[in-house]
Write an enzyme that holds these catalytic residues in place. Sequence first.
Site, PDB file in Angstrom:
ATOM      1  CG  ASP A   1      -1.871   1.104   1.391  1.00  0.00           C
ATOM      2  OD1 ASP A   1      -2.729   1.041   0.399  1.00  0.00           O
ATOM      3  OD2 ASP A   1      -1.871   1.977   2.086  1.00  0.00           O
TER       4      ASP A   1
ATOM      5  CD  GLU B   1      15.181 -12.446   6.287  1.00  0.00           C
ATOM      6  OE1 GLU B   1      14.289 -12.924   7.434  1.00  0.00           O
ATOM      7  OE2 GLU B   1      15.448 -11.420   6.764  1.00  0.00           O
TER       8      GLU B   1
HETATM    9  O1  TEU Z   1      -4.791   4.180  -1.442  1.00  0.00           O
HETATM   10  C1  TEU Z   1      -3.830   5.260  -1.876  1.00  0.00           C
HETATM   11  C2  TEU Z   1      -4.390   5.893  -3.136  1.00  0.00           C
HETATM   12  O2  TEU Z   1      -4.031   5.525  -4.241  1.00  0.00           O
HETATM   13  C3  TEU Z   1      -5.262   7.048  -3.003  1.00  0.00           C
HETATM   14  O3  TEU Z   1      -4.334   8.243  -2.580  1.00  0.00           O
HETATM   15  C4  TEU Z   1      -6.216   7.290  -4.166  1.00  0.00           C
HETATM   16  O4  TEU Z   1      -5.529   8.068  -4.725  1.00  0.00           O
HETATM   17  C5  TEU Z   1      -7.570   7.618  -3.367  1.00  0.00           C
HETATM   18  O5  TEU Z   1      -7.963   6.556  -2.723  1.00  0.00           O
HETATM   19  C6  TEU Z   1      -8.458   8.257  -4.362  1.00  0.00           C
HETATM   20  O6  TEU Z   1      -8.946   7.274  -5.168  1.00  0.00           O
HETATM   21  C7  TEU Z   1      -4.340   3.160  -0.835  1.00  0.00           C
HETATM   22  C8  TEU Z   1      -5.451   2.148  -0.695  1.00  0.00           C
HETATM   23  O7  TEU Z   1      -5.684   1.670  -1.927  1.00  0.00           O
HETATM   24  C9  TEU Z   1      -6.796   2.888   0.005  1.00  0.00           C
HETATM   25  O8  TEU Z   1      -7.952   1.913  -0.118  1.00  0.00           O
HETATM   26  C10 TEU Z   1      -6.266   3.310   1.366  1.00  0.00           C
HETATM   27  O9  TEU Z   1      -7.551   4.084   1.705  1.00  0.00           O
HETATM   28  C11 TEU Z   1      -5.002   4.373   1.155  1.00  0.00           C
HETATM   29  O10 TEU Z   1      -3.937   3.532   0.473  1.00  0.00           O
HETATM   30  C12 TEU Z   1      -4.787   4.692   2.714  1.00  0.00           C
HETATM   31  O11 TEU Z   1      -4.149   3.594   3.189  1.00  0.00           O
END
Ligand code: TEU
Length: 572
Positions: free
Chosen positions: A210, A263
Amino acid sequence: MTEEHWWQQTTIYQVYPRSFQDSDGDGIGDLRGVIDRLDYLVDLGVGALWLSPIFASPQRDFGYDVTDYTGVAPEYGDDATVRELIGAAHARGLKVIFDLVLNHTSDEHPWFVESRAGRDNSKADWYLWHDGRRGPLTWLTGRRRPPNNWRATLDLTTAWQWCDERGQYFLASFLPFQPDLNWRNPHVKEAMFDAARYWLAAGVDGFRLDVFGWIMKDPEFRSNPFRPRFGGGDIVRLWRRDFTENTPDNVALAKELRAVCREFEGPGRGAGGGTGPERLLVGEVFGAPDEVHAYLGDDDGLTLTFAFDFLAYKYSARYFRELIASYEEHFAAPMLAAYVLENHDRSRTVDRVGGDERKARLLATMLLTLRGVPTIYQGQEIGMRNTYLPLKSALDPLGRTFLPWMPEWISKRLAERINRDEVRTPMQWDGSVNAQFAAPEATPWLPLNADAGERNVAAQARDSESMLTLYRALLHLRRESPALHAGSLTLLDTTADLNARNLIVYERRDDRREGASGDAVLVALNLGDADATFRTASATGGGLLVGTAAGVTVADGVVTLPAHAAAVVSLG
Ligand code: TEU
């Protein structure tokens, strides 16, 4: 890099566990439900299953706010169920990829609870704390200003959150309740790597990482340069992200994480002495192909990065042709990108192309025939639509946090969903009440799309023209055809021919064995509003392997494509 890494030939299916299959009637999908649907995934023909986060969490961002990286959220199952799921998937030849949220935790994580309590506890330095700057009114109010101009996601507000207990700011690059970890603290790094090790030891085949691009920020907290930019995926972006995104230290972190995987990887893959299969690391990193390919290193970094320009696109032959060429250049073999049209954050494809299923079918054909690892988001294979849900009552905090003032008539019309609930409604398995996502008497955590009665897996499985039948055919073809799962890609130049200017045509060839004429396939996509034809080099032509519309034909080496239709043709 030697050939035949399992991930080179795989396809990834993203399961959003909360909305995939409920097994106990609480209206929330769970791990038992995923186990029950594994045979569906096998039949569909995918190779790997990526589970959005299943870890303990207050679920304010539905799992992307973790409170325990090695504990399973009780509403999803427990440690035994997750291990059963891994085993059951492996028994069916499916790989399992977990979602690792390394950048931030929940503000309810015990680490943060301790960290925010004062400046001298054992977790005091586990997050990114800063005194802030003195402002003109600081002498009067005592309030200081954020230390720099770093922005939270969507770029609308500062990423710095004030904390009264410490009299300091903490950084939260995404939502305010998701404090960023301080990865320059070796204890943090070890704790997070240990969480990864825990799941690697349990047998997971890799991780989707993520917001991986944001983890290592500038240690000097320098402000990002002001440089407004319009379009290009964002509506408007005022600052470059030189000091917050894709920094050199962040690229280096990919190698450290790879070393952790080593690992556990079997003979010949490093000094770890492991025995297991090679692990996949797919990064959620944003940036142009010439920038993000650095993460892959020389087989010692991430395995893949998502190609997000395929997700926020302009539907035109020119756009995609240039994009494919660019990925082919910067991700030259043996490198690959992870191609993606949909995920749990972004609009469904069919809505993005104005409801035109022909276009969605064409894009599916492109996704599954490019040289890369395709990713499919649950429901994409049945052409699920966005489910319009008002922003005011959104469960998703994104729009409510950053755009609470936005009138509905605007939010409704945006290309991206700022209420991501709209793309997270339950999977539509059949036409019954609750569509078999949950028992008929259950109340699903999000409403089902009103079209579930007609648009569902059961109905489409019986229909030879359905989206599901197309995805299945393409996935199985990709598996069977070495040209498609392991071959090279050559874009053919169709731009000189006026008649063909809305076409994208490429050949996939399995040329791994020198001199041998392997399997070869031609893909032709017509992104124009008129019929188009294309003459293949082979006089005999080939057989039509997959066509997205009834009018697609191949005769005497000429491929005929109605508007927005696609063909996969054998050249062998
Ligand atoms: O999303 C990061 C991301 O891509 C967002 O900034 C995106 O631009 C936004 O959701 C608008 O569509 C990741 C995960 O995929 C998301 O579900 C999480 O909420 C986020 O990270 C935080 O962990």
